[in-house]
Scaffold this motif. Structure first.
Motif, PDB file in Angstrom:
ATOM      1  N   ASP A  50       3.919   9.880  -6.684  1.00  0.00           N
ATOM      2  CA  ASP A  50       2.909   9.243  -7.524  1.00  0.00           C
ATOM      3  C   ASP A  50       3.557   8.315  -8.546  1.00  0.00           C
ATOM      4  OD1 ASP A  50       1.149  10.797  -6.128  1.00  0.00           O
ATOM      5  OD2 ASP A  50       0.501  12.021  -7.826  1.00  0.00           O
ATOM      6  N   GLY A  51       2.819   7.291  -8.947  1.00  0.00           N
ATOM      7  CA  GLY A  51       3.263   6.411 -10.013  1.00  0.00           C
ATOM      8  C   GLY A  51       2.835   6.939 -11.365  1.00  0.00           C
ATOM      9  N   ILE A  90       1.884   5.378 -15.439  1.00  0.00           N
ATOM     10  CA  ILE A  90       1.757   4.380 -16.493  1.00  0.00           C
ATOM     11  C   ILE A  90       1.643   5.160 -17.797  1.00  0.00           C
ATOM     12  CG2 ILE A  90       0.302   2.585 -17.505  1.00  0.00           C
ATOM     13  CD1 ILE A  90      -0.646   1.898 -14.670  1.00  0.00           C
ATOM     14  N   ASP A 117       5.867   1.621 -17.189  1.00  0.00           N
ATOM     15  CA  ASP A 117       5.349   1.811 -15.841  1.00  0.00           C
ATOM     16  C   ASP A 117       6.450   2.254 -14.879  1.00  0.00           C
ATOM     17  OD1 ASP A 117       3.129   0.774 -17.035  1.00  0.00           O
ATOM     18  OD2 ASP A 117       3.136  -1.119 -15.926  1.00  0.00           O
ATOM     19  N   ARG A 135       6.358   2.620 -10.795  1.00  0.00           N
ATOM     20  CA  ARG A 135       5.589   2.435  -9.560  1.00  0.00           C
ATOM     21  C   ARG A 135       4.078   2.361  -9.822  1.00  0.00           C
ATOM     22  NH1 ARG A 135       6.629   7.191  -6.878  1.00  0.00           N
ATOM     23  NH2 ARG A 135       7.709   7.904  -8.732  1.00  0.00           N
ATOM     24  N   PRO A 136       3.641   1.440 -10.675  1.00  0.00           N
ATOM     25  CA  PRO A 136       2.209   1.345 -10.966  1.00  0.00           C
ATOM     26  C   PRO A 136       1.374   0.875  -9.793  1.00  0.00           C
ATOM     27  CG  PRO A 136       3.376  -0.522 -11.897  1.00  0.00           C
ATOM     28  CD  PRO A 136       4.430   0.422 -11.389  1.00  0.00           C
ATOM     29  N   ARG A 187      -1.582   6.486  -5.909  1.00  0.00           N
ATOM     30  CA  ARG A 187      -2.004   7.443  -6.948  1.00  0.00           C
ATOM     31  C   ARG A 187      -1.125   7.229  -8.173  1.00  0.00           C
ATOM     32  NH1 ARG A 187      -3.941  12.637  -5.595  1.00  0.00           N
ATOM     33  NH2 ARG A 187      -2.221  13.429  -6.843  1.00  0.00           N
ATOM     34  N   VAL A 188      -1.760   7.000  -9.310  1.00  0.00           N
ATOM     35  CA  VAL A 188      -1.015   6.710 -10.537  1.00  0.00           C
ATOM     36  C   VAL A 188      -1.570   7.562 -11.681  1.00  0.00           C
ATOM     37  CG1 VAL A 188      -0.364   4.947 -12.218  1.00  0.00           C
ATOM     38  CG2 VAL A 188      -0.577   4.336  -9.797  1.00  0.00           C
ATOM     39  N   TRP A 189      -0.680   8.303 -12.324  1.00  0.00           N
ATOM     40  CA  TRP A 189      -1.042   9.059 -13.521  1.00  0.00           C
ATOM     41  C   TRP A 189      -0.915   8.130 -14.733  1.00  0.00           C
ATOM     42  CZ3 TRP A 189      -2.845  14.033 -13.181  1.00  0.00           C
ATOM     43  CH2 TRP A 189      -2.672  14.658 -11.941  1.00  0.00           C
TER      44      TRP A 189
END
Length: 255
Positions: free
Chosen positions: A62-63, A65, A71, A73-74, A78-80
Protein backbone atom coordinates in the motif's frame (compact mmCIF):
# COMPACT_ATOMS: atom_id res chain seq x y z
CA UNK A 1 -13.04 -2.97 -1.45
CA UNK A 2 -12.25 -3.04 2.28
CA UNK A 3 -12.55 -5.83 4.80
CA UNK A 4 -12.43 -6.48 8.53
CA UNK A 5 -8.64 -6.61 8.46
CA UNK A 6 -8.49 -3.07 7.05
CA UNK A 7 -10.78 -1.83 9.81
CA UNK A 8 -8.72 -3.64 12.43
CA UNK A 9 -5.55 -2.04 11.08
CA UNK A 10 -7.15 1.41 11.17
CA UNK A 11 -7.99 0.86 14.85
CA UNK A 12 -4.46 -0.35 15.49
CA UNK A 13 -3.03 2.77 13.89
CA UNK A 14 -5.28 5.01 15.99
CA UNK A 15 -4.33 3.16 19.17
CA UNK A 16 -0.64 3.49 18.35
CA UNK A 17 -0.87 7.19 17.51
CA UNK A 18 -2.77 7.89 20.70
CA UNK A 19 -0.18 6.07 22.78
CA UNK A 20 2.53 8.28 21.27
CA UNK A 21 0.59 11.54 21.59
CA UNK A 22 -0.84 11.33 25.11
CA UNK A 23 2.46 11.68 27.03
CA UNK A 24 3.20 14.90 25.12
CA UNK A 25 -0.20 16.52 25.75
CA UNK A 26 0.13 19.54 28.07
CA UNK A 27 3.74 18.49 28.57
CA UNK A 28 5.57 21.55 27.29
CA UNK A 29 6.35 20.12 23.87
CA UNK A 30 8.74 22.14 21.70
CA UNK A 31 7.07 23.83 18.72
CA UNK A 32 8.71 24.36 15.34
CA UNK A 33 7.44 26.14 12.24
CA UNK A 34 7.22 24.41 8.86
CA UNK A 35 7.83 26.12 5.54
CA UNK A 36 4.22 27.34 5.38
CA UNK A 37 4.50 28.72 8.94
CA UNK A 38 2.17 26.06 10.33
CA UNK A 39 3.33 24.53 13.63
CA UNK A 40 4.71 21.02 14.12
CA UNK A 41 5.87 19.14 17.19
CA UNK A 42 7.78 15.98 18.02
CA UNK A 43 4.42 14.38 18.81
CA UNK A 44 3.18 14.95 15.24
CA UNK A 45 6.30 13.38 13.77
CA UNK A 46 6.55 10.46 16.18
CA UNK A 47 2.89 9.51 15.78
CA UNK A 48 3.09 9.51 12.00
CA UNK A 49 6.35 7.55 12.03
CA UNK A 50 4.76 4.86 14.20
CA UNK A 51 1.70 4.58 11.95
CA UNK A 52 3.91 4.32 8.87
CA UNK A 53 5.91 1.55 10.54
CA UNK A 54 2.76 -0.45 11.21
CA UNK A 55 1.45 0.03 7.67
CA UNK A 56 4.78 -1.08 6.17
CA UNK A 57 4.66 -4.25 8.28
CA UNK A 58 1.00 -5.10 7.63
CA UNK A 59 0.41 -3.72 4.09
CA UNK A 60 3.78 -3.35 2.35
CA UNK A 61 2.10 -3.01 -1.05
CA UNK A 62 0.00 0.00 0.00
CA UNK A 63 0.99 3.62 -0.51
CA UNK A 64 1.04 6.31 2.16
CA UNK A 65 0.36 10.05 2.07
CA UNK A 66 1.23 11.77 5.33
CA UNK A 67 1.34 15.35 6.50
CA UNK A 68 4.76 15.13 8.13
CA UNK A 69 6.73 12.69 5.97
CA UNK A 70 5.22 13.16 2.53
CA UNK A 71 4.23 10.61 -0.08
CA UNK A 72 5.29 7.00 -0.50
CA UNK A 73 3.85 5.42 -3.67
CA UNK A 74 0.80 7.73 -3.79
CA UNK A 75 -0.18 6.18 -7.14
CA UNK A 76 -0.75 2.73 -5.57
CA UNK A 77 -4.26 1.27 -5.83
CA UNK A 78 -4.61 1.50 -2.04
CA UNK A 79 -3.23 4.52 -0.21
CA UNK A 80 -3.36 5.29 3.51
CA UNK A 81 -3.72 9.01 4.23
CA UNK A 82 -2.44 10.16 7.62
CA UNK A 83 -2.65 13.34 9.66
CA UNK A 84 -1.18 12.45 13.05
CA UNK A 85 -2.43 15.61 14.78
CA UNK A 86 -5.06 17.54 12.89
CA UNK A 87 -5.27 20.71 14.96
CA UNK A 88 -1.69 21.07 16.13
CA UNK A 89 -2.43 24.57 17.43
CA UNK A 90 -5.16 23.15 19.69
CA UNK A 91 -2.79 20.40 20.83
CA UNK A 92 -0.10 22.96 21.69
CA UNK A 93 -2.63 25.04 23.62
CA UNK A 94 -3.77 22.02 25.65
CA UNK A 95 -7.23 21.92 24.07
CA UNK A 96 -8.46 18.31 23.56
CA UNK A 97 -10.14 19.06 20.24
CA UNK A 98 -7.36 17.96 17.90
CA UNK A 99 -7.54 14.52 16.33
CA UNK A 100 -5.64 11.82 14.51
CA UNK A 101 -6.99 11.27 11.00
CA UNK A 102 -6.52 7.91 9.28
CA UNK A 103 -7.97 7.43 5.83
CA UNK A 104 -7.78 4.72 3.21
CA UNK A 105 -8.32 5.57 -0.45
CA UNK A 106 -8.87 2.83 -3.03
CA UNK A 107 -8.46 3.82 -6.66
CA UNK A 108 -8.56 7.45 -5.56
CA UNK A 109 -11.82 7.21 -3.60
CA UNK A 110 -11.95 7.56 0.21
CA UNK A 111 -13.47 4.35 1.57
CA UNK A 112 -12.35 4.13 5.20
CA UNK A 113 -11.82 6.84 7.77
CA UNK A 114 -11.08 7.29 11.46
CA UNK A 115 -11.28 10.47 13.53
CA UNK A 116 -9.62 9.73 16.87
CA UNK A 117 -9.46 12.10 19.82
CA UNK A 118 -7.13 10.26 22.16
CA UNK A 119 -7.56 12.47 25.23
CA UNK A 120 -11.35 12.46 25.66
CA UNK A 121 -11.78 9.09 23.97
CA UNK A 122 -13.90 9.95 20.93
CA UNK A 123 -13.33 7.66 17.96
CA UNK A 124 -15.50 7.83 14.86
CA UNK A 125 -15.09 5.16 12.21
CA UNK A 126 -16.62 5.29 8.75
CA UNK A 127 -16.33 2.48 6.22
CA UNK A 128 -17.82 2.22 2.74
CA UNK A 129 -21.16 0.40 2.83
CA UNK A 130 -21.35 0.43 6.62
CA UNK A 131 -22.91 2.83 9.13
CA UNK A 132 -20.56 5.20 10.94
CA UNK A 133 -19.88 4.49 14.58
CA UNK A 134 -18.71 6.54 17.55
CA UNK A 135 -16.94 4.28 20.02
CA UNK A 136 -18.72 1.29 18.51
CA UNK A 137 -22.23 2.77 18.62
CA UNK A 138 -24.13 4.03 15.55
CA UNK A 139 -23.71 7.71 14.73
CA UNK A 140 -26.20 9.61 12.58
CA UNK A 141 -26.54 13.18 11.38
CA UNK A 142 -29.40 15.42 12.45
CA UNK A 143 -32.17 15.85 9.82
CA UNK A 144 -31.51 19.55 9.28
CA UNK A 145 -32.53 20.71 5.82
CA UNK A 146 -32.33 24.51 6.07
CA UNK A 147 -29.44 26.79 6.88
CA UNK A 148 -31.66 29.01 9.03
CA UNK A 149 -31.96 26.15 11.51
CA UNK A 150 -28.37 24.95 11.23
CA UNK A 151 -25.56 25.03 13.75
CA UNK A 152 -22.41 25.26 11.61
CA UNK A 153 -18.69 25.19 12.33
CA UNK A 154 -15.37 26.22 10.88
CA UNK A 155 -11.91 26.14 12.41
CA UNK A 156 -10.90 29.75 11.83
CA UNK A 157 -11.88 32.71 9.62
CA UNK A 158 -8.15 33.23 9.08
CA UNK A 159 -8.01 30.00 7.06
CA UNK A 160 -10.02 31.62 4.25
CA UNK A 161 -8.74 33.85 1.48
CA UNK A 162 -10.47 37.23 1.28
CA UNK A 163 -12.83 36.04 -1.45
CA UNK A 164 -13.61 32.77 0.32
CA UNK A 165 -14.26 34.58 3.61
CA UNK A 166 -16.74 36.84 1.84
CA UNK A 167 -18.55 33.77 0.54
CA UNK A 168 -18.44 32.04 3.92
CA UNK A 169 -19.84 35.17 5.59
CA UNK A 170 -22.98 34.83 3.45
CA UNK A 171 -23.40 31.30 4.84
CA UNK A 172 -22.67 32.39 8.40
CA UNK A 173 -25.19 35.22 8.28
CA UNK A 174 -27.91 32.82 7.17
CA UNK A 175 -27.09 30.11 9.71
CA UNK A 176 -28.64 29.84 13.16
CA UNK A 177 -25.20 30.07 14.77
CA UNK A 178 -21.50 29.45 14.07
CA UNK A 179 -18.90 27.63 16.16
CA UNK A 180 -15.21 28.49 15.67
CA UNK A 181 -12.39 26.09 16.47
CA UNK A 182 -12.62 22.32 16.63
CA UNK A 183 -10.61 21.18 13.59
CA UNK A 184 -11.49 17.59 12.63
CA UNK A 185 -13.55 17.08 15.79
CA UNK A 186 -16.26 19.27 14.24
CA UNK A 187 -16.80 16.69 11.51
CA UNK A 188 -17.35 13.99 14.10
CA UNK A 189 -19.91 16.26 15.74
CA UNK A 190 -21.72 16.55 12.40
CA UNK A 191 -21.70 12.76 12.11
CA UNK A 192 -23.23 12.48 15.59
CA UNK A 193 -25.90 15.14 15.07
CA UNK A 194 -24.51 17.90 17.30
CA UNK A 195 -23.40 20.21 14.50
CA UNK A 196 -25.19 20.39 11.16
CA UNK A 197 -22.41 21.48 8.80
CA UNK A 198 -18.77 22.45 8.51
CA UNK A 199 -17.51 24.80 5.79
CA UNK A 200 -13.76 25.17 5.25
CA UNK A 201 -11.11 26.00 2.68
CA UNK A 202 -7.41 25.38 2.08
CA UNK A 203 -7.59 21.72 3.17
CA UNK A 204 -5.07 19.19 1.93
CA UNK A 205 -5.92 15.56 1.19
CA UNK A 206 -4.63 14.47 4.59
CA UNK A 207 -7.15 16.90 6.14
CA UNK A 208 -10.24 15.48 4.43
CA UNK A 209 -9.67 11.89 3.21
CA UNK A 210 -10.60 10.30 6.55
CA UNK A 211 -13.61 12.56 7.02
CA UNK A 212 -15.59 11.62 3.91
CA UNK A 213 -16.47 8.02 4.94
CA UNK A 214 -17.34 9.19 8.46
CA UNK A 215 -19.77 11.86 7.23
CA UNK A 216 -21.31 9.75 4.46
CA UNK A 217 -21.73 6.67 6.66
CA UNK A 218 -23.65 8.80 9.15
CA UNK A 219 -26.13 9.92 6.48
CA UNK A 220 -24.49 13.20 5.55
CA UNK A 221 -22.72 14.49 2.47
CA UNK A 222 -19.22 15.87 1.92
CA UNK A 223 -18.25 17.65 -1.28
CA UNK A 224 -16.35 20.65 -2.56
CA UNK A 225 -18.08 24.04 -2.63
CA UNK A 226 -19.54 23.29 -6.07
CA UNK A 227 -21.06 19.98 -4.93
CA UNK A 228 -18.45 17.75 -6.58
CA UNK A 229 -17.10 14.65 -4.87
CA UNK A 230 -13.71 15.18 -3.28
CA UNK A 231 -10.72 13.71 -5.10
CA UNK A 232 -6.95 14.13 -5.13
CA UNK A 233 -7.25 17.14 -7.43
CA UNK A 234 -9.85 18.96 -5.30
CA UNK A 235 -9.10 22.58 -4.40
CA UNK A 236 -9.41 22.16 -0.63
CA UNK A 237 -12.74 23.97 -0.21
CA UNK A 238 -15.15 21.55 1.48
CA UNK A 239 -18.68 21.31 2.80
CA UNK A 240 -19.71 18.59 5.23
CA UNK A 241 -23.45 18.69 5.79
CA UNK A 242 -26.02 16.66 7.66
CA UNK A 243 -28.33 16.42 4.65
CA UNK A 244 -28.18 16.92 0.90
CA UNK A 245 -30.79 19.70 1.17
CA UNK A 246 -28.65 21.61 3.66
CA UNK A 247 -25.58 21.12 1.48
CA UNK A 248 -27.47 22.57 -1.50
CA UNK A 249 -28.53 25.59 0.57
CA UNK A 250 -24.91 26.21 1.59
CA UNK A 251 -23.61 25.73 -1.98
CA UNK A 252 -26.07 28.30 -3.31
CA UNK A 253 -24.86 30.93 -0.81
CA UNK A 254 -21.20 30.18 -1.49
CA UNK A 255 -21.60 30.48 -5.26
Amino acid sequence: MIDAADIALAHQLADAAGAVIRPWFRGGVTVESKGDESPVTAADRAAEAEMRRLIAAARPQDGVIGEEYGDDRPDAARVWVLDPIDGTRAFIAGRPLFGTLIGLMVDGAPVLGVIDQCIIGDRWLGAHGQPTTLNGQPATTRPCAALAAAHIGTTSPHAFTTADLTAFTRVQQAARDTLYGGDCHNYGLVASGHLDAVVEASLKVHDWAALVPVIEGAGGTMTDWAGRRLALGSDGRVIAAATAALAADIQARLA
